[in-house]
Design a protein around this motif. Structure first.
Motif, PDB file in Angstrom:
ATOM      1  N   LEU A   1       0.855  -1.218   0.100  1.00 28.57           N
ATOM      2  CA  LEU A   1      -0.192  -0.128  -0.496  1.00 28.57           C
ATOM      3  C   LEU A   1       0.905   1.435  -0.153  1.00 28.57           C
ATOM      4  N   LEU A   2       1.950   1.423   1.037  1.00 31.14           N
ATOM      5  CA  LEU A   2       2.792   2.507   0.889  1.00 31.14           C
ATOM      6  C   LEU A   2       3.200   2.731  -1.028  1.00 31.14           C
ATOM      7  N   LEU A   3       3.657   1.743  -1.058  1.00 28.56           N
ATOM      8  CA  LEU A   3       4.301   1.725  -3.211  1.00 28.56           C
ATOM      9  C   LEU A   3       3.378   2.485  -3.295  1.00 28.56           C
ATOM     10  N   LEU A   4       1.937   2.201  -3.426  1.00 24.70           N
ATOM     11  CA  LEU A   4       1.112   2.424  -4.561  1.00 24.70           C
ATOM     12  C   LEU A   4       0.841   4.133  -4.021  1.00 24.70           C
ATOM     13  N   SER A   5       0.738   4.550  -2.590  1.00 23.15           N
ATOM     14  CA  SER A   5       0.618   6.000  -2.359  1.00 23.15           C
ATOM     15  C   SER A   5       1.816   6.819  -2.483  1.00 23.15           C
ATOM     16  N   VAL A   6       3.027   5.689  -2.865  1.00 23.17           N
ATOM     17  CA  VAL A   6       4.406   7.043  -3.378  1.00 23.17           C
ATOM     18  C   VAL A   6       3.906   7.336  -5.290  1.00 23.17           C
ATOM     19  N   LEU A   7       3.733   5.770  -5.479  1.00 26.37           N
ATOM     20  CA  LEU A   7       3.324   6.025  -7.071  1.00 26.37           C
ATOM     21  C   LEU A   7       2.178   7.197  -7.154  1.00 26.37           C
ATOM     22  N   GLY A   8       1.044   6.954  -6.790  1.00 29.57           N
ATOM     23  CA  GLY A   8       0.301   8.084  -6.923  1.00 29.57           C
ATOM     24  C   GLY A   8       0.081   9.916  -6.758  1.00 29.57           C
ATOM     25  N   LEU A   9       1.266   9.545  -6.016  1.00 26.68           N
ATOM     26  CA  LEU A   9       2.038  11.083  -5.160  1.00 26.68           C
ATOM     27  C   LEU A   9       2.388  11.017  -6.325  1.00 26.68           C
ATOM     28  N   SER A  10       3.955  11.036  -7.330  1.00 23.93           N
ATOM     29  CA  SER A  10       4.463  11.336  -7.785  1.00 23.93           C
ATOM     30  C   SER A  10       3.554  10.980  -8.834  1.00 23.93           C
ATOM     31  N   VAL A  11       2.714  10.874  -9.600  1.00 21.26           N
ATOM     32  CA  VAL A  11       1.603  10.423 -10.732  1.00 21.26           C
ATOM     33  C   VAL A  11       0.916  11.904 -11.261  1.00 21.26           C
ATOM     34  N   PHE A  12       0.349  12.162  -9.876  1.00 18.72           N
ATOM     35  CA  PHE A  12      -0.390  13.237  -8.980  1.00 18.72           C
ATOM     36  C   PHE A  12      -0.204  14.877  -9.226  1.00 18.72           C
TER      37      PHE A  12
ATOM     38  N   LEU B   1       5.906  -5.686  -9.720  1.00 23.23           N
ATOM     39  CA  LEU B   1       6.851  -5.682 -11.412  1.00 23.23           C
ATOM     40  C   LEU B   1       5.807  -4.556 -11.561  1.00 23.23           C
ATOM     41  N   ALA B   2       5.007  -5.157 -11.910  1.00 21.59           N
ATOM     42  CA  ALA B   2       4.124  -3.760 -12.292  1.00 21.59           C
ATOM     43  C   ALA B   2       4.841  -2.316 -12.326  1.00 21.59           C
ATOM     44  N   VAL B   3       4.438  -2.097 -10.729  1.00 20.95           N
ATOM     45  CA  VAL B   3       4.772  -0.665 -10.115  1.00 20.95           C
ATOM     46  C   VAL B   3       6.340  -0.826 -10.095  1.00 20.95           C
ATOM     47  N   LEU B   4       6.789  -1.213 -10.063  1.00 23.04           N
ATOM     48  CA  LEU B   4       8.071  -0.857 -10.386  1.00 23.04           C
ATOM     49  C   LEU B   4       8.863  -0.437 -11.887  1.00 23.04           C
ATOM     50  N   GLY B   5       8.076  -1.084 -12.706  1.00 23.80           N
ATOM     51  CA  GLY B   5       8.389  -0.751 -13.775  1.00 23.80           C
ATOM     52  C   GLY B   5       8.280   0.605 -14.287  1.00 23.80           C
ATOM     53  N   ASN B   6       7.252   0.985 -13.651  1.00 23.80           N
ATOM     54  CA  ASN B   6       7.154   2.504 -12.933  1.00 23.80           C
ATOM     55  C   ASN B   6       7.380   3.355 -12.753  1.00 23.80           C
ATOM     56  N   LEU B   7       7.871   3.065 -11.530  1.00 24.70           N
ATOM     57  CA  LEU B   7       8.497   3.522 -10.612  1.00 24.70           C
ATOM     58  C   LEU B   7       9.850   4.423 -11.624  1.00 24.70           C
ATOM     59  N   LEU B   8      10.598   2.852 -11.755  1.00 26.91           N
ATOM     60  CA  LEU B   8      11.689   3.296 -12.978  1.00 26.91           C
ATOM     61  C   LEU B   8      11.696   4.115 -13.731  1.00 26.91           C
ATOM     62  N   ALA B   9      11.421   3.990 -14.907  1.00 35.00           N
ATOM     63  CA  ALA B   9      10.579   4.440 -15.891  1.00 35.00           C
ATOM     64  C   ALA B   9      10.590   6.587 -15.026  1.00 35.00           C
ATOM     65  N   LEU B  10       9.511   6.744 -14.182  1.00 38.17           N
ATOM     66  CA  LEU B  10       9.406   7.886 -12.916  1.00 38.17           C
ATOM     67  C   LEU B  10      10.542   8.366 -12.297  1.00 38.17           C
ATOM     68  N   LEU B  11      11.420   7.537 -12.298  1.00 31.81           N
ATOM     69  CA  LEU B  11      13.059   8.143 -12.125  1.00 31.81           C
ATOM     70  C   LEU B  11      13.606   8.919 -12.445  1.00 31.81           C
ATOM     71  N   ARG B  12      13.456   7.727 -13.550  1.00 28.47           N
ATOM     72  CA  ARG B  12      14.841   7.837 -14.498  1.00 28.47           C
ATOM     73  C   ARG B  12      14.853   9.114 -15.213  1.00 28.47           C
ATOM     74  N   LEU B  13      13.094   9.875 -15.462  1.00 28.68           N
ATOM     75  CA  LEU B  13      13.582  10.727 -16.184  1.00 28.68           C
ATOM     76  C   LEU B  13      12.847  12.014 -15.038  1.00 28.68           C
ATOM     77  N   TYR B  14      12.982  12.206 -13.919  1.00 29.30           N
ATOM     78  CA  TYR B  14      13.439  12.648 -12.715  1.00 29.30           C
ATOM     79  C   TYR B  14      14.311  13.255 -12.604  1.00 29.30           C
ATOM     80  N   ALA B  15      15.609  12.075 -13.371  1.00 28.73           N
ATOM     81  CA  ALA B  15      17.421  12.388 -13.202  1.00 28.73           C
ATOM     82  C   ALA B  15      17.061  13.463 -14.365  1.00 28.73           C
ATOM     83  N   LEU B  16      16.428  12.610 -15.719  1.00 28.97           N
ATOM     84  CA  LEU B  16      17.010  14.175 -16.393  1.00 28.97           C
ATOM     85  C   LEU B  16      16.189  15.056 -15.780  1.00 28.97           C
ATOM     86  N   LEU B  17      15.073  15.521 -15.620  1.00 31.15           N
ATOM     87  CA  LEU B  17      15.070  16.587 -15.093  1.00 31.15           C
ATOM     88  C   LEU B  17      15.541  17.579 -13.977  1.00 31.15           C
ATOM     89  N   LEU B  18      16.317  16.582 -13.365  1.00 31.37           N
ATOM     90  CA  LEU B  18      17.191  17.615 -12.182  1.00 31.37           C
ATOM     91  C   LEU B  18      18.649  17.803 -12.779  1.00 31.37           C
TER      92      LEU B  18
END
Length: 437
Positions: free
Chosen positions: A315-326, A385-402
């Protein structure tokens, strides 16, 4: 598309080219217009398009909905913001509430469908989601045959769930838990007017849903206050108040999604509230995750043995994913590549969450190796695994944004592009698990 808009401005037939682009995908065009204007604020043509698509006296213009001059032949009752549309929302909300009350209204029936143990696990969200689905199709003008195909696709998971025989089997429970995710993904087709949604339309849908969540929370709080006042006033008069719990509360709760969808399409308050909420909760989540990492380092075996701890962790993983997306939904990206305080916070939050996800995958793998493969463990593994793929994609773009090599709009597009992955996984659990197990 913002780059396409600015590129077309240099063409000799720019007005005609922009008109063709708008007619091909109105929602994507309207979504890309603010970014194009930020890049070319001196363009009279883009300013004219902004004026054309801006809110008018009759209500807020919905992205992708034909302009008023193209809908002059429609009846007065269906115009945006009209009284007829308000009554439509009320009617859909009432139907959703009555659908939720079916077991009680048909309590004398011998048909298993009306049994509470059968009906609610399979259909509790079907009415509210279905009402929002139909409202979105209405906003898009009931394009045929796409609208009817979308309705048929929406009905398939509902019919399948009610065909599953054993309510208490693990595979059936998992199907009932994942079917709402599948229905949510299918609602994106209604948002696109019954057609296959483009990447830009999926991005807009994710933003739209985030704002629906915000407005739903506001409506829930307001509804709670209304229920409390109604209860207190009628108790003072000595009037029985059982009808408040039996009818007023379930009908109001079931109507919240369609009412929130109507509020989002007519107002833009959610776009301003969401980044504010993210700025409040992102530091708190970061502190919680850091404390959790320290605690987990001391009591690591508990994550591998305790099922409840593993559930809270998911549930914590999903909450962080939702916070990062929205968190980025509704913000004026405008091609901005400079990272702010919120982006640094979310990047740190995502990094810690990815580390936690790897630890969780190790915990799930350990349970599978030690106790065997079950539907529940396979579902948890696949979801992580599905959430991890989304998190890694977001983390990669956040790194590029920074580093100044990506913009905020790219972050919103990640989950939009990833949406089919969630749809496929939810469909597998809904349709394949009950047959395989």
């Amino acid at each position: 598309m913002p780059e396409t808009l600015t590129t077309l401005l240099g063409e000799p037939d720019a007005p005609e080219a922009l008109e063709r682009l708008y007619r091909a995908d109105p929602a994507a065009f309207a979504s890309a217009l603010p970014s194009a204007l930020a890049a070319r604020p001196d363009s009279p043509l883009l300013r004219a398009w902004r004026a054309r698509l801006a809110p008018d006296a009759e209500g807020v213009y919905l992205l992708g909905k034909p302009p008023r001059r193209e809908a002059e032949g429609r009846a007065q009752a269906t115009r945006p913001g009209s009284l007829g549309e308000v009554w439509l929302v009320v009617g859909l909300g009432l139907l959703a509430g009555l659908f939720v009350k079916l077991p009680e209204m048909a309590s004398g029936s011998s048909w298993a469908f009306f049994s509470e143990d059968w009906f609610y696990p399979r259909n509790i969200l079907l009415g509210p989601l279905g009402a929002m689905f139909l409202y979105l199709l209405h906003l898009r003008g009931w394009k045929r045959p796409g609208s009817w195909i979308a309705i048929g696709l929406f009905a398939i998971p509902a019919l399948w769930l009610n065909a599953l025989p054993d309510t208490h089997a693990d595979a059936t429970v998992l199907a009932c838990l994942h079917a709402p995710l599948l229905l949510w993904c299918l609602t994106c087709a209604a948002y696109a007017g019954g057609s296959w949604p483009s990447a830009e339309q999926r991005r807009e849908y994710v933003r739209f849903f985030g704002e629906v969540v915000v407005f739903s929370g506001l409506l829930l709080l307001g509804g709670g206050v209304l229920l409390g006042l109604t209860l207190g006033l009628f108790e003072l008069l000595g009037v029985p108040v059982s009808w408040i719990w039996e009818w007023m509360m379930p009908l109001g709760a079931a109507a919240i999604p369609v009412a929130a969808a109507w509020a989002v399409t007519r107002h833009d308050g959610g776009a301003r509230i969401m980044p504010l909420l993210a700025r409040i909760f992102a530091p708190l989540f970061l502190v919680v995750l850091m404390a959790y990492l320290v605690r987990m380092a001391v009591h690591l075996p508990e994550l591998f043995q305790d099922r409840e701890t593993l559930l809270v962790y998911n549930l914590l993983l999903l909450s962080v994913l939702g916070l990062s997306v929205f968190a980025l939904s509704g913000r004026d990206a405008g091609g901005r590549t400079r990272a702010g305080f919120l982006e640094w916070l979310l990047a740190a939050l995502l990094l810690l969450t990815v580390l936690l996800d790897f630890v969780g995958l190790a915990a799930i793998g350990d349970r599978i190796l030690g106790m065997g493969l079950t539907p529940n463990r396979l579902a948890v593994l696949g979801s992580n695994l599905a959430v991890l793929g989304n998190l890694l994609a977001l983390l990669r773009l956040y790194a590029l944004l920074l580093r100044g090599k990506a913009d905020v709009a790219a972050l919103e597009r990640v989950t939009a592009l990833y949406l089919p992955v969630y749809a496929v996984w939810a469909a597998l659990v809904t349709f394949v698990f009950p047959s395989a197990f």
